[in-house]
Design an enzyme around this catalytic site. Structure first.
Site, PDB file in Angstrom:
ATOM      1  N   THR A 140      -0.708  63.949  36.964  1.00 51.94           N
ATOM      2  CA  THR A 140       0.340  62.974  36.676  1.00 51.94           C
ATOM      3  C   THR A 140       1.130  63.433  35.461  1.00 51.94           C
ATOM      4  O   THR A 140       0.546  63.796  34.436  1.00 51.94           O
ATOM      5  CB  THR A 140      -0.250  61.577  36.406  1.00 51.94           C
TER       6      THR A 140
ATOM      7  N   PHE B  37       3.476  62.508  32.482  1.00 50.91           N
ATOM      8  CA  PHE B  37       3.872  61.388  31.636  1.00 50.91           C
ATOM      9  C   PHE B  37       5.060  61.800  30.778  1.00 50.91           C
ATOM     10  O   PHE B  37       5.153  62.953  30.351  1.00 50.91           O
ATOM     11  CB  PHE B  37       2.721  60.973  30.711  1.00 50.91           C
TER      12      PHE B  37
END
Length: 299
Positions: A201, A203
């Protein structure tokens, strides 16, 4: 129209100031917010980027982080924007567009999901599973083996783990990180349940001001363009000058054009290049300049 022009002028002014003050430095002991609670991937991304030299604040939703930033309670927000398995996180893109804040950094975190439950629970006792919708999406192959389980969306993976721990019910489980299980004293019933073992992921670190930290390597520019033929092409065309002024080949690793229920086109271009070099700075300024209205012509 006047408000949009004022915003564009303000953005260009802030950009020019950032380039003139380059490089900037992260504030000392910054106040940093993320969506979730202890044990969340947002917390992990915050600590990875800011190390231990920050004061962390946990908020329940993505928008809560934006609100805290708008009210001056925090200096930076840390939010997920893209996952290698399930793609873009649309809610964060929409909030960036609405609040008009700036991406000043990024951090990638490998998400390794576990099925967590209170002590004494087993796969046979589980009937309900709690997690963020992304947690369910990234674990869908595992969940297919348990079609009778009820999957209940929750604010965040770690908040789901905290909730399940508080209920202490052997029929309930959460999809979250192993660290969340350790923090909330939950057992791991299954680990690495995300269908992709390279589940990463990305960010972004957001701020109220444009800040160019030392050696930036990526620029992301969001546009709201008039809904007319060629508008997006004109913006992308600006970057075609890069190969002639810079030794790096032109690559466009990410291009997103997202249709919204308005009379405009929203797009985000993310380009890997040496952001602080004078030619690139000039191109960014040009790309952020207001798009001229279409001239009338006979067809």
């Amino acid at each position: 129209m006047a408000t949009e022009m004022s915003t564009e002028t303000n953005n260009l002014g802030a950009l020019n100031q950032a380039f003139s003050d380059y490089p900037q430095h992260i504030k000392k002991e910054p106040r940093v917010a993320y969506a979730g609670t202890r044990g969340s991937y947002g917390e992990a991304a915050s600590l990875a980027f800011f190390k231990q030299d920050c004061e962390l604040f946990a908020y329940k939703t993505f928008e809560d982080v934006f609100i805290a930033l708008s009210q001056g309670f925090i200096d930076y927000g840390v939010l997920p924007i893209e996952n290698s398995s399930t793609g873009s996180i649309a809610a964060v893109y929409d909030l960036l567009s609405r609040y008009q804040y700036y991406i000043v950094g990024e951090e990638e975190i490998k998400a390794r999901h576990c099925l967590l439950a209170p002590k004494g629970a087993s796969l046979a006792t589980i009937t309900e599973v709690y997690s963020h919708p992304q947690g369910f999406s990234q674990s869908e192959e595992f969940l297919k083996d348990f079609p009778d389980w009820k999957c209940i969306p929750y604010f965040n993976t770690a908040i789901a783990a905290e909730y399940v721990a508080g209920q202490n019910d052997p029929t309930m489980a959460a999809i979250a990180s192993r660290r969340a299980g350790e923090i909330y004293n939950l057992e791991v019933l299954a680990e690495d349940i995300n269908f992709s073992q390279t589940n990463v992921t990305r960010f972004v670190i957001i701020s109220r001001q444009i800040e160019l930290f030392e050696n930036p390597s990526r620029v992301s520019i969001a546009f709201r363009l008039p809904h007319r033929p060629g508008a997006l092409y004109e913006i992308i065309g600006i970057f075609s000058a890069l190969p002639t002024i810079h030794s790096m080949p032109l690559t466009m690793p990410l291009l997103k054009a997202r249709s919204r229920p308005t009379s405009s086109i929203e797009a985000l271009i993310s380009q890997t290049l040496i952001v602080a070099s004078p030619p690139v700075a000039l191109l960014i300024r040009k790309a952020m300049s207001p798009v001229p209205p279409a001239t009338s012509r006979k067809v």
